[in-house]
Each structure stands twice: as C-alpha cells, then as structure tokens.
Design a protein around this motif. Structure first.
Motif, PDB file in Angstrom:
ATOM      1  N   GLY A   1       1.761   6.706  -5.427  1.00 55.57           N
ATOM      2  CA  GLY A   1       1.187   7.029  -6.721  1.00 55.57           C
ATOM      3  C   GLY A   1       0.665   5.879  -7.560  1.00 55.57           C
ATOM      4  N   ALA A   2       1.084   4.632  -7.311  1.00 57.30           N
ATOM      5  CA  ALA A   2       0.604   3.508  -8.117  1.00 57.30           C
ATOM      6  C   ALA A   2      -0.898   3.324  -7.912  1.00 57.30           C
ATOM      7  CB  ALA A   2       1.349   2.230  -7.739  1.00 57.30           C
ATOM      8  N   LYS A   3      -1.599   2.884  -8.963  1.00 56.13           N
ATOM      9  CA  LYS A   3      -3.038   2.674  -8.867  1.00 56.13           C
ATOM     10  C   LYS A   3      -3.383   1.296  -8.313  1.00 56.13           C
ATOM     11  CE  LYS A   3      -4.151   5.888 -12.598  1.00 56.13           C
ATOM     12  NZ  LYS A   3      -4.802   6.078 -13.922  1.00 56.13           N
ATOM     13  N   HIS A   4      -2.593   0.287  -8.655  1.00 54.09           N
ATOM     14  CA  HIS A   4      -2.770  -1.072  -8.144  1.00 54.09           C
ATOM     15  C   HIS A   4      -1.395  -1.681  -7.922  1.00 54.09           C
ATOM     16  CE1 HIS A   4      -6.269  -0.247 -10.821  1.00 54.09           C
ATOM     17  NE2 HIS A   4      -6.963  -0.829  -9.857  1.00 54.09           N
ATOM     18  N   ALA A   5      -1.298  -2.572  -6.946  1.00 58.17           N
ATOM     19  CA  ALA A   5      -0.047  -3.296  -6.708  1.00 58.17           C
ATOM     20  C   ALA A   5      -0.329  -4.789  -6.705  1.00 58.17           C
ATOM     21  CB  ALA A   5       0.583  -2.876  -5.376  1.00 58.17           C
ATOM     22  N   LEU A   6       0.364  -5.520  -7.553  1.00 65.99           N
ATOM     23  CA  LEU A   6       0.343  -6.978  -7.558  1.00 65.99           C
ATOM     24  C   LEU A   6       1.624  -7.454  -6.895  1.00 65.99           C
ATOM     25  CD1 LEU A   6      -0.707  -7.862 -11.236  1.00 65.99           C
ATOM     26  CD2 LEU A   6      -2.095  -8.164  -9.181  1.00 65.99           C
ATOM     27  N   VAL A   7       1.487  -8.395  -5.978  1.00 65.19           N
ATOM     28  CA  VAL A   7       2.668  -8.955  -5.319  1.00 65.19           C
ATOM     29  C   VAL A   7       2.609 -10.469  -5.473  1.00 65.19           C
ATOM     30  CG1 VAL A   7       4.012  -9.125  -3.199  1.00 65.19           C
ATOM     31  CG2 VAL A   7       2.653  -7.068  -3.643  1.00 65.19           C
ATOM     32  N   SER A   8       3.538 -11.024  -6.240  1.00 64.56           N
ATOM     33  CA  SER A   8       3.583 -12.482  -6.408  1.00 64.56           C
ATOM     34  C   SER A   8       4.380 -13.098  -5.274  1.00 64.56           C
ATOM     35  CB  SER A   8       4.193 -12.839  -7.764  1.00 64.56           C
ATOM     36  OG  SER A   8       5.447 -12.203  -7.946  1.00 64.56           O
TER      37      SER A   8
ATOM     38  N   ARG B   1       0.827  -1.209   0.000  1.00 65.09           N
ATOM     39  CA  ARG B   1       0.000   0.000   0.000  1.00 65.09           C
ATOM     40  C   ARG B   1       0.866   1.265   0.000  1.00 65.09           C
ATOM     41  NH1 ARG B   1      -4.253  -1.706   2.785  1.00 65.09           N
ATOM     42  NH2 ARG B   1      -5.452  -1.922   0.880  1.00 65.09           N
ATOM     43  N   LYS B   2       2.092   1.158   0.496  1.00 64.78           N
ATOM     44  CA  LYS B   2       3.001   2.303   0.422  1.00 64.78           C
ATOM     45  C   LYS B   2       3.306   2.677  -1.028  1.00 64.78           C
ATOM     46  CE  LYS B   2       5.316   1.560   4.874  1.00 64.78           C
ATOM     47  NZ  LYS B   2       4.911   2.854   5.485  1.00 64.78           N
ATOM     48  N   LEU B   3       3.309   1.667  -1.920  1.00 64.77           N
ATOM     49  CA  LEU B   3       3.501   1.951  -3.340  1.00 64.77           C
ATOM     50  C   LEU B   3       2.311   2.741  -3.882  1.00 64.77           C
ATOM     51  CD1 LEU B   3       4.867  -1.511  -4.555  1.00 64.77           C
ATOM     52  CD2 LEU B   3       6.179   0.529  -3.944  1.00 64.77           C
ATOM     53  N   LEU B   4       1.115   2.418  -3.384  1.00 60.46           N
ATOM     54  CA  LEU B   4      -0.068   3.173  -3.777  1.00 60.46           C
ATOM     55  C   LEU B   4      -0.027   4.584  -3.206  1.00 60.46           C
ATOM     56  CD1 LEU B   4      -0.936   0.244  -4.507  1.00 60.46           C
ATOM     57  CD2 LEU B   4      -3.247   0.857  -3.770  1.00 60.46           C
TER      58      LEU B   4
ATOM     59  N   THR C   1      -5.423  -2.667  -3.540  1.00 58.39           N
ATOM     60  CA  THR C   1      -6.009  -1.455  -4.093  1.00 58.39           C
ATOM     61  C   THR C   1      -6.037  -0.398  -2.992  1.00 58.39           C
ATOM     62  OG1 THR C   1      -8.292  -2.000  -3.482  1.00 58.39           O
ATOM     63  CG2 THR C   1      -7.465  -2.902  -5.565  1.00 58.39           C
ATOM     64  N   LYS C   2      -6.561   0.753  -3.311  1.00 52.36           N
ATOM     65  CA  LYS C   2      -6.550   1.856  -2.345  1.00 52.36           C
ATOM     66  C   LYS C   2      -7.240   1.477  -1.040  1.00 52.36           C
ATOM     67  CE  LYS C   2      -7.905   6.694  -1.793  1.00 52.36           C
ATOM     68  NZ  LYS C   2      -8.568   7.873  -2.420  1.00 52.36           N
ATOM     69  N   ASP C   3      -8.331   0.734  -1.141  1.00 50.23           N
ATOM     70  CA  ASP C   3      -9.139   0.452   0.047  1.00 50.23           C
ATOM     71  C   ASP C   3      -9.134  -1.004   0.486  1.00 50.23           C
ATOM     72  OD1 ASP C   3     -10.088   3.170   0.131  1.00 50.23           O
ATOM     73  OD2 ASP C   3     -11.422   2.656  -1.535  1.00 50.23           O
ATOM     74  N   LYS C   4      -8.760  -1.918  -0.411  1.00 56.34           N
ATOM     75  CA  LYS C   4      -8.905  -3.337  -0.083  1.00 56.34           C
ATOM     76  C   LYS C   4      -7.693  -4.137  -0.538  1.00 56.34           C
ATOM     77  CE  LYS C   4     -13.985  -3.263  -0.251  1.00 56.34           C
ATOM     78  NZ  LYS C   4     -15.211  -3.872  -0.832  1.00 56.34           N
ATOM     79  N   ALA C   5      -7.651  -5.385  -0.070  1.00 58.43           N
ATOM     80  CA  ALA C   5      -6.595  -6.308  -0.492  1.00 58.43           C
ATOM     81  C   ALA C   5      -7.227  -7.665  -0.761  1.00 58.43           C
ATOM     82  CB  ALA C   5      -5.524  -6.424   0.584  1.00 58.43           C
ATOM     83  N   TYR C   6      -6.691  -8.364  -1.759  1.00 53.94           N
ATOM     84  CA  TYR C   6      -7.230  -9.641  -2.188  1.00 53.94           C
ATOM     85  C   TYR C   6      -6.091 -10.640  -2.362  1.00 53.94           C
ATOM     86  CZ  TYR C   6     -11.122  -6.549  -3.407  1.00 53.94           C
ATOM     87  OH  TYR C   6     -12.120  -5.608  -3.372  1.00 53.94           O
ATOM     88  N   LYS C   7      -6.433 -11.918  -2.203  1.00 54.97           N
ATOM     89  CA  LYS C   7      -5.439 -12.966  -2.393  1.00 54.97           C
ATOM     90  C   LYS C   7      -5.936 -13.979  -3.412  1.00 54.97           C
ATOM     91  CE  LYS C   7      -2.637 -16.506  -0.116  1.00 54.97           C
ATOM     92  NZ  LYS C   7      -2.240 -17.158   1.160  1.00 54.97           N
TER      93      LYS C   7
END
Length: 306
Positions: free
Chosen positions: A213-220, A207-210, A230-236
C-alpha cells in the motif's frame, strides 16, 4: 500545509565533559538545552527550506512551557495540546575523551482520555492538499494503534500522511497508502526477517512495502547512500563526502526534504534528491542543518536509476 506530529516531545539537555565517571560527581564543560522530538526536527528542516508547517503534539507542566520557549527561538508555528503531566527531559552526555555518548530518556507524560480526544479533535482542520508527518515514540499510555487512528482520520478527510516508525505499527498503516515510508536497510530486513546480500534484494523487499500500500519507499543505507523505490522504478542517491558529526535527526531531515519538496513539485525524483541532501547535511552538522549546508550538500548528490 504540512503538519508534523511529535506525540512525546522533549527538552534535550545536552552535557559535554571530558570523561564520565559513574558513581562520582562529574563537572560539565558546557551544556545546552534544545527542543527535541522527531516531528520537531522535521518542522525545523521545513523552516530551513522556507516551507510552512504546523507542529502538533502534547506538552505540559513547567517543562512544557520551557519547551515552547525553546521552540519559539526557531519561529515555528505550533498548535500543541496541553496536558496535565510534565513534558519529558532527555539527558545526553557527551564524554569527549572517551568518545562516548550516553543517553537517558524520560518516559513522558501519561495522556488522559480527554486530552487524547482534544488532540484528535484538532485534526478536523486537516484536509485536501495537506500532508501529516507522524514521527517518534509514543507517550507511555498510548498504544501502538494511536498512529493508525490518526492515519485513518486524516485519510477520510483527504490528506496524505507520512509515518516514520517500524515493525507492526508501520505495517498496519500500509493499507491506508502512506505517501512515503522510510526504514533503513536494517529495519527493512527486520520487517521481513531476512538478510540482504546486495542492493537488488533491498529493492525487492522495499517494493513489498509498496505492494502492501505505500506510495513510495525510501531506504537509507548510511555510508552507502539511499534508495527510492517507486511502483515501476528504483533510484539510488550516492553518499556525499563529509564527516558525520551527529546522526541524530538525519532520518527526520530526509523525510522533511522529501515531503516538503513533493508537496511543492509532485516530483518523487527531485523530492528524493532534496531528502538525501537534507539528511546528509544534518549528519554533517552539530544540530539540524541550515539552508546553506543543505544547498552545499545538494550539489554533491547525484540520482541514478537502477
């Protein structure tokens, strides 16, 4: 339109033999030549998903001509910038009995000032509704600001961009609001000089990447699946069952699945689902995944909100 940029493409010369004995003459049991480059991998997955893309980058010399011939077999649309020096060759040696893979990667051509400008001039065709995906290493005389220059140019023209890189080169582009960034969990930890103890800490730092300025962050996370923040939520996304045959191109495939689906749906959850399927499908394949494999893996992936 989606544009993929492979600054330093290659011919990947893949050799297979039983054992690699250094300092001696070795005989291969098989060999194959493939068009290589992270952006090329993205275009190939987009083709599998029946999504149009145009591949950009620098090619030159006799090896550049061979590279384009190999690429033509995949029926991709291209608009490469021709350069004086040769496209590189990467040698990948698979020693079957030793279960080892050795890679020797070429440096690639030096790009002249005029060739660089010719490439930048091509970007004038990119505008509203387009997505540009930048991935892979740079040629030896292009500095780390090259991707930033591209991002600044296309942003002024109204296009979205995705950048698959790490370190300061990634951080420099965040104020320009990339559509998605995709570090793995080790790269994310290195960005902030931390060690993760659990998934929640990964989410916190993604979320620090967001925040920057990033709009979405994918972390593999390899065998532990992947995260979308995303700005408000996280999914797995779970890691589907399967035998990892070749991890090369899996990350590129995830980006392709996400960006291509997002362009069509504007739905980050469905884009994440398709991205995870494309990444795993390629990991379970000898080469970049085909559509039937992607569809098969897609059914085995579930997305849960954290």
């Amino acid at each position: 339109m989606i544009y993929t940029i492979t600054v330093n493409p290659s011919i990947d010369y893949v050799l297979q033999l039983e054992n690699l004995n250094t300092g001696e003459v070795n005989r291969t049991s098989s060999d194959v030549k493939l068009p290589g480059g992270k952006g090329i991998n993205v275009s190939r997955i987009l083709k599998a998903l029946d999504i149009d893309s145009t591949a950009l980058g620098f090619v030159g010399g006799a090896t550049g001509s061979m590279f384009e011939e190999l690429l033509a077999q995949h029926e991709l649309k291209t608009a490469f910038t021709k350069v004086k020096e040769d496209t590189r060759i990467n040698v990948k040696i698979n020693a079957v009995a030793q279960s080892e893979e050795t890679e020797i990667n070429g440096a690639g051509p030096a790009i002249s000032t005029a060739e660089r400008q010719t490439f930048m001039d091509q970007l004038s065709n990119i505008g509203d509704g387009d997505i540009v995906i930048m991935a892979g290493s740079l040629c030896k005389n292009l500095d780390a600001k090259f991707y930033l220059d591209i991002a600044q140019t296309i942003q002024k023209q109204g296009a979205e961009f995705v950048i698959d890189t790490t370190g300061q080169a990634l951080l420099d582009t965040l104020p320009l609001h990339p559509l998605v960034v995709k570090p793995n969990h080790h790269e994310l930890a290195d960005l902030f000089n931390v060690t993760f103890k659990n998934e929640q800490e990964i989410v916190t730092y993604a979320r620090k990447l967001l925040d920057q300025g990033a709009k979405h962050a994918l972390v593999s996370m390899a065998g532990d699946g992947a995260l979308l923040v995303t700005k408000d939520k996280a999914y797995k996304a779970n890691a589907p069952k399967g035998t990892v045959i070749n991890s090369v191109g899996a990350g590129d495939s995830m980006i392709a699945g996400f960006a291509g689906t997002f362009m069509e749906t504007k739905d980050p959850i469905e884009s994440f689902h398709m991205g995870a399927a494309c990444g795993s499908a390629t990991a379970f394949s000898q080469d970049i995944a085909v559509k039937t494999k992607i569809d098969e893996v897609y059914k085995e992936i579930s997305i849960t909100e954290l």
